[in-house]
Motif scaffolding. Structure first.
Motif, PDB file in Angstrom:
ATOM      1  N   LYS A  66      27.735  33.062  34.497  1.00  0.00           N
ATOM      2  CA  LYS A  66      27.458  31.645  34.705  1.00  0.00           C
ATOM      3  C   LYS A  66      27.956  31.208  36.084  1.00  0.00           C
ATOM      4  N   GLU A  67      28.924  31.961  36.600  1.00  0.00           N
ATOM      5  CA  GLU A  67      29.358  31.830  37.981  1.00  0.00           C
ATOM      6  C   GLU A  67      29.443  33.229  38.578  1.00  0.00           C
ATOM      7  N   TYR A  68      29.294  33.323  39.878  1.00  0.00           N
ATOM      8  CA  TYR A  68      29.421  34.620  40.531  1.00  0.00           C
ATOM      9  C   TYR A  68      30.888  34.886  40.855  1.00  0.00           C
ATOM     10  N   TYR A  69      31.284  36.151  40.617  1.00  0.00           N
ATOM     11  CA  TYR A  69      32.665  36.531  40.913  1.00  0.00           C
ATOM     12  C   TYR A  69      32.609  37.775  41.803  1.00  0.00           C
ATOM     13  N   TYR A  70      33.215  37.682  42.993  1.00  0.00           N
ATOM     14  CA  TYR A  70      33.108  38.742  43.986  1.00  0.00           C
ATOM     15  C   TYR A  70      34.397  39.556  44.092  1.00  0.00           C
ATOM     16  N   ILE A  71      34.224  40.858  44.290  1.00  0.00           N
ATOM     17  CA  ILE A  71      35.365  41.728  44.585  1.00  0.00           C
ATOM     18  C   ILE A  71      34.956  42.728  45.663  1.00  0.00           C
ATOM     19  N   ILE A  72      35.943  43.284  46.341  1.00  0.00           N
ATOM     20  CA  ILE A  72      35.722  44.412  47.245  1.00  0.00           C
ATOM     21  C   ILE A  72      36.187  45.657  46.510  1.00  0.00           C
TER      22      ILE A  72
END
Length: 264
Positions: A219-225
């Motif tokens: 429902k929301e974007y969650y970013y990681i490296i």
């Protein structure tokens, strides 16, 4: 006069048939073709020709025996080559296994390979991509989210510099989309089994040297490296998976060849 003509025709026909190629001659043609194919490294084609000789020309004793002997020589040579390949693969597996611990709980049907950089102690409180592998070589990926709020993620995209790979969608409520919470912490784990990683595993393994990013699609974007050791875990697991499957394939082929040789 007419009777004599028919007798002449019959005699010519008998002579023609009698002078035609014998079964031995026909079988010898196939035997020579098999040898030619073998010289061209076409082992499979050669075996097809050899196997057909006793079926088509069972009375061609000489060629049937020659085909049987050559068939045995070929199968024995192929078996030796595959045994050598198997030894090499076993050494490869031993080397790759050094990066993993083996585990089998009461809930596991097969022994699991856990990468030493992705054990529960190292990873329980972070968001990351996890690789899963068992003793059969069965491999899949999961996306693990840890945070303060529900993300409700159903997929994953890994990308860098305009190139990317995206998993299939695993909807909320699916048995492979899990969630739990404790106190204020929220955990979500989505597993992409049976090829539903859609090439993400290969993408990561091929580009471990790049600064790969991942976005958890919810429902929301969650970013990681992606951490260097997580990328290495995926690459190691893919290599071990392929080696395990190659080992199983070679063992089955060798068993089949041994059976053929024993029958001869």
């Amino acid at each position: 006069m007419r009777i004599s003509f028919y007798i002449l025709i019959a005699a010519v026909t008998i002579v023609f048939v009698a002078c035609g190629p014998s079964d031995e001659d026909k079988a010898r043609v196939k035997l020579n073709l098999a040898k030619t194919l073998l010289a061209k490294q076409d082992t499979a084609g050669a075996l097809v020709q050899l196997d057909s000789i006793p079926k088509l020309y069972p009375e061609a004793i000489y060629s049937v025996n020659a085909a049987k002997n050559l068939n045995t020589e070929i199968n024995f040579s192929v078996m030796q080559r595959k045994e050598s390949e198997l030894d090499t693969v076993k050494v490869r597996i031993q080397e790759l296994e050094k990066s993993f611990t083996k585990e089998k709980t009461e809930f596991d049907r097969y022994t699991q390979y856990i990468h030493k950089r992705q054990t529960f102690k190292r990873a329980w409180d972070r968001s990351y991509i996890q690789v899963h592998l068992d003793e059969r070589g069965d491999l899949y990926l999961s996306s693990n989210y840890h945070g303060e709020n529900w993300l409700d993620h159903t997929g994953l995209r890994v990308y860098d510099s305009g190139e990317d790979a995206k998993t299939e969608k695993i909807p909320i409520g699916d048995t492979h989309n899990h969630r739990s919470d404790f106190m204020e912490a929220k955990w979500e784990k989505v597993s992409y089994r049976n090829g539903k990683d859609n090439g993400v595993i290969e993408f990561i393994a091929t580009h471990t040297e790049r600064n790969l990013k991942a976005v958890f699609l919810g429902k929301e974007y969650y970013y990681i490296i992606l951490e260097t050791y997580d990328k290495a875990a995926v690459k190691d697991a893919l290599a071990l998976s392929k080696a395990i499957k190659t080992k199983a394939k070679l063992e089955a082929e060798i068993k089949g060849l041994q059976k053929k040789l024993n029958m001869n």
